[in-house]
Design a protein around this motif. Structure first.
Motif, short mmCIF file in Angstrom:
data_model
loop_
_atom_site.label_atom_id
_atom_site.label_comp_id
_atom_site.label_asym_id
_atom_site.label_seq_id
_atom_site.Cartn_x
_atom_site.Cartn_y
_atom_site.Cartn_z
N MET A 189 -12.16 14.67 3.88
CA MET A 189 -10.74 14.41 4.03
C MET A 189 -10.22 13.80 2.73
O MET A 189 -10.88 12.96 2.12
CB MET A 189 -10.51 13.44 5.20
N LEU A 190 -9.03 14.19 2.34
CA LEU A 190 -8.42 13.67 1.13
C LEU A 190 -7.82 12.29 1.37
O LEU A 190 -7.40 11.97 2.50
CB LEU A 190 -7.32 14.61 0.63
N ILE A 191 -7.75 11.48 0.33
CA ILE A 191 -7.14 10.15 0.41
C ILE A 191 -5.74 10.26 1.01
O ILE A 191 -5.38 9.51 1.93
CB ILE A 191 -7.07 9.49 -0.98
N LYS A 192 -4.95 11.19 0.49
CA LYS A 192 -3.57 11.35 0.96
C LYS A 192 -3.55 11.65 2.46
O LYS A 192 -2.74 11.09 3.20
CB LYS A 192 -2.88 12.46 0.18
N ASP A 193 -4.41 12.54 2.91
CA ASP A 193 -4.45 12.91 4.33
C ASP A 193 -4.86 11.72 5.19
O ASP A 193 -4.28 11.48 6.25
CB ASP A 193 -5.39 14.08 4.56
N TYR A 194 -5.87 10.98 4.74
CA TYR A 194 -6.34 9.82 5.49
C TYR A 194 -5.22 8.79 5.64
O TYR A 194 -4.96 8.30 6.74
CB TYR A 194 -7.57 9.19 4.81
N MET A 195 -4.56 8.48 4.54
CA MET A 195 -3.52 7.45 4.57
C MET A 195 -2.29 7.92 5.36
O MET A 195 -1.66 7.12 6.04
CB MET A 195 -3.15 7.03 3.15
N MET B 225 -4.40 12.46 -7.73
CA MET B 225 -4.58 13.09 -9.04
C MET B 225 -5.53 12.26 -9.91
O MET B 225 -6.41 12.81 -10.58
CB MET B 225 -3.23 13.25 -9.74
N HIS B 226 -5.38 10.95 -9.89
CA HIS B 226 -6.17 10.09 -10.77
C HIS B 226 -7.51 9.66 -10.17
O HIS B 226 -8.43 9.34 -10.93
CB HIS B 226 -5.36 8.85 -11.17
N LEU B 227 -7.61 9.65 -8.86
CA LEU B 227 -8.84 9.16 -8.22
C LEU B 227 -9.56 10.23 -7.41
O LEU B 227 -10.53 9.93 -6.71
CB LEU B 227 -8.52 7.97 -7.30
N GLY B 228 -9.09 11.46 -7.49
CA GLY B 228 -9.65 12.54 -6.69
C GLY B 228 -11.14 12.71 -6.85
O GLY B 228 -11.84 13.08 -5.89
N ALA B 229 -11.68 12.41 -8.03
CA ALA B 229 -13.11 12.58 -8.26
C ALA B 229 -13.94 11.64 -7.37
O ALA B 229 -15.06 11.96 -7.00
CB ALA B 229 -13.45 12.34 -9.73
N SER B 230 -13.34 10.51 -7.01
CA SER B 230 -14.06 9.56 -6.15
C SER B 230 -13.50 9.57 -4.73
O SER B 230 -13.67 8.61 -3.98
CB SER B 230 -13.98 8.15 -6.75
N ASN B 231 -12.88 10.68 -4.35
CA ASN B 231 -12.20 10.81 -3.07
C ASN B 231 -13.08 10.42 -1.88
O ASN B 231 -12.71 9.57 -1.08
CB ASN B 231 -11.69 12.24 -2.90
N ASN B 232 -14.23 11.03 -1.74
CA ASN B 232 -15.08 10.80 -0.56
C ASN B 232 -15.52 9.34 -0.47
O ASN B 232 -15.54 8.75 0.61
CB ASN B 232 -16.30 11.72 -0.58
N GLU B 233 -15.87 8.78 -1.61
CA GLU B 233 -16.28 7.37 -1.64
C GLU B 233 -15.13 6.47 -1.21
O GLU B 233 -15.33 5.54 -0.43
CB GLU B 233 -16.74 7.01 -3.05
N LEU B 234 -13.94 6.73 -1.72
CA LEU B 234 -12.78 5.90 -1.37
C LEU B 234 -12.41 6.04 0.09
O LEU B 234 -12.09 5.04 0.75
CB LEU B 234 -11.60 6.23 -2.27
#
Length: 143
Positions: free
Chosen positions: A1-7, A127-136
């Motif tokens: 799941m993407l950060i944006k979707d989760y939030m 855009m800036h944190l997508g590489a660490s998406n799953n961890e976040l």
């Protein structure tokens, strides 16, 4: 799941909780309204903490952008914290008129706030944190 979707899902869950409070007050059941409010307040404050203590910090670290959207969103969080206290007071007093006046203010502020986050800030964070998406997302889920 993407950060944006989760939030964004978190926003919708809080919206549903707030609607329960209004339903209880409409029915004249202030005891249930207070219990529903406690759940809403806890979830909302948790959401603010997820943003302020994790997402915004990571975003500022990645971009150096401490003002702008992060500053505005944090300011709005503080406005809503004040409204939460006033709403809680109106429920404690069983003051339906005060509650609905404050709830209208809260809903307007929340909807505008959420729209800015969902349409602008979360995209920037993604855009800036997508590489660490799953961890976040895992960290957000565990907060």
């Amino acid at each position: 799941m993407l950060i944006k979707d989760y939030m964004t899902q978190e926003h919708r869950a809080c919206d549903a909780e707030f609607a329960k409070i209004e339903e209880c007050v409409n029915a004249g059941d202030f005891e249930k309204a207070k219990a529903a409010f406690d759940a809403f307040k806890a979830h909302t404050l948790k959401h603010f903490a997820q943003e302020e203590e994790l997402l915004f910090v990571k975003f500022v670290e990645a971009t150096g952008m401490s003002g702008g959207p992060v500053e505005v969103m944090t300011f709005e969080h503080n406005q809503m914290r004040g409204l939460l206290e006033q709403i809680q007071d109106s429920l404690e007093k069983g003051d339906e008129e005060a509650f609905f006046g404050l709830s209208d203010s809260m809903m307007i502020l929340l909807q505008q706030h959420n729209m800015k986050e969902e349409q602008m800030l979360y995209n920037m964070i993604q855009m800036h944190l997508g590489a660490s998406n799953n961890e976040l997302v895992a960290q957000l889920s565990s907060m």
